[in-house]
Design an enzyme around this catalytic site. Structure first.
Site: not given
Length: 256
Positions: A106, A111, A134
Site C-alpha cells: 500500500s 503533497h 489492501c
C-alpha cells in the site's frame, strides 16, 4: 469485518481501500513582513520532516509497516512525501522463526500546494493526503488524527472501496465493513466546529464528505498583527474576504 464478525476468506483480502484527505489553510498577509512570516509559518507547519512524522504515525495507527520513505521540500514553500507501506501477516515456520507470509503493498502520500491572491492578500495552502491500503486495514480510523494535525479551514474527504474478495464458500464480497458516512469516523467534538455535507454513492462504495469551519477568529489568520489595533471596518473587510474565499473553495464554484 461485517456486523462485528470476522470474515472467513478464501485466500487473502483483495479489497483496496483509498482515502483522499484534502485540507485548505487560509491566511491573511498584507505587508511584506506579514508575507515573510506566512512563509516561515508554512515552512514550520508543512515541511517534509513534519509531514513524514505525521504519515509514519498514521502508518502505525493503521497497523502497517513502513518499507520506504521518499521526501522533498520545495522553494519557496511546499513539500512532498511518499511512503510505501505494507500489512504483514506473520507466521511461525517449522523451526519456530517468525516469517512474513504475505505483504499487502500500500502507500501513503502527501503533497502541498501554495496559492496566493494578490488583490485581497489571501494565501491558501492546500495539503493533499492519499492513503491506499489492501486487506483488512482501513484508513478511516486516522481521520481525527489527520484533522488535528493541521489548521484546517476547509476539509474534503473521499473514501472508496474497490475490487472484491471471496469468502470460503466462493461468495464475492465487495465491501467488508459497514459505513453510512465518513462523518461516522470523526469525533463529535470535531464535527461541532464545522458545517458538513455528504455525497455518497452506496452502490459503488463511494463516500464523499466536505467540511467548512463555522467560526472565524480573525486573530488566528493574522501574522504579527493585533486584531484590536485594526479599525473595525478593516476587521470586517478582512473577515468578509476570508469567509468568501472559504465558501468558494467549499462549494467548488466562483460565487462572488
Amino acid at each position: 469485518m461485517i456486523n462485528g464478525n470476522k470474515l472467513s476468506l478464501y485466500g487473502f483480502n483483495n479489497l483496496t481501500k483509498s482515502l483522499s484527505f484534502n485540507i485548505y489553510d487560509v491566511c491573511y498577509a498584507k505587508t511584506q513582513r506579514e508575507q515573510r512570516d506566512y512563509l516561515a509559518y508554512i515552512n514550520e507547519q508543512y515541511n517534509s520532516e513534519r509531514l513524514t512524522h505525521i504519515l509514519t504515525t498514521l502508518t502505525e495507527m493503521i497497523g502497517a509497516t513502513v518499507l520506504n520513505i521518499s521526501k522533498q521540500d520545495y522553494e519557496p514553500q511546499g513539500a512532498s512525501v511518499t511512503l510505501l507501506v505494507a500489512e504483514e501477516n506473520m507466521l511461525k515456520n517449522k523451526l519456530g522463526a517468525t516469517v512474513v507470509e504475505h505483504l499487502d503493498k500500500s502507500h501513503v502520500s502527501v503533497h502541498t500546494y501554495p496559492e496566493y491572491h494578490p488583490e485581497t492578500f489571501l494565501a491558501t495552502f492546500r495539503v493533499d493526503i492519499d492513503v491506499a491500503t489492501c486487506g483488512e486495514i482501513t484508513p478511516l480510523s486516522t481521520l481525527d488524527y489527520l484533522i488535528g494535525s493541521f489548521d484546517s479551514d476547509i476539509i474534503t474527504m473521499d473514501y472508496r472501496v474497490r475490487g472484491f474478495t471471496r469468502d470460503i464458500s466462493g461468495q464475492k464480497i465487495f465491501i467488508d465493513h459497514e459505513i453510512a458516512s465518513i462523518q461516522d469516523y470523526i469525533d463529535d467534538t470535531t464535527k461541532k466546529r464545522y458545517d458538513a455535507v455528504d455525497v455518497n454513492v452506496y452502490q459503488s462504495n463511494l463516500f464523499h464528505t466536505k467540511m467548512l469551519i463555522k467560526d472565524i477568529e480573525l486573530q488566528n489568520y493574522l501574522f504579527n498583527a493585533d486584531v484590536y489595533e485594526l479599525p473595525p471596518k478593516t476587521r470586517l473587510d478582512i473577515t468578509s474576504n476570508l469567509r468568501r474565499e472559504m465558501i468558494e473553495i467549499f462549494s467548488g464554484s466562483n460565487i462572488y
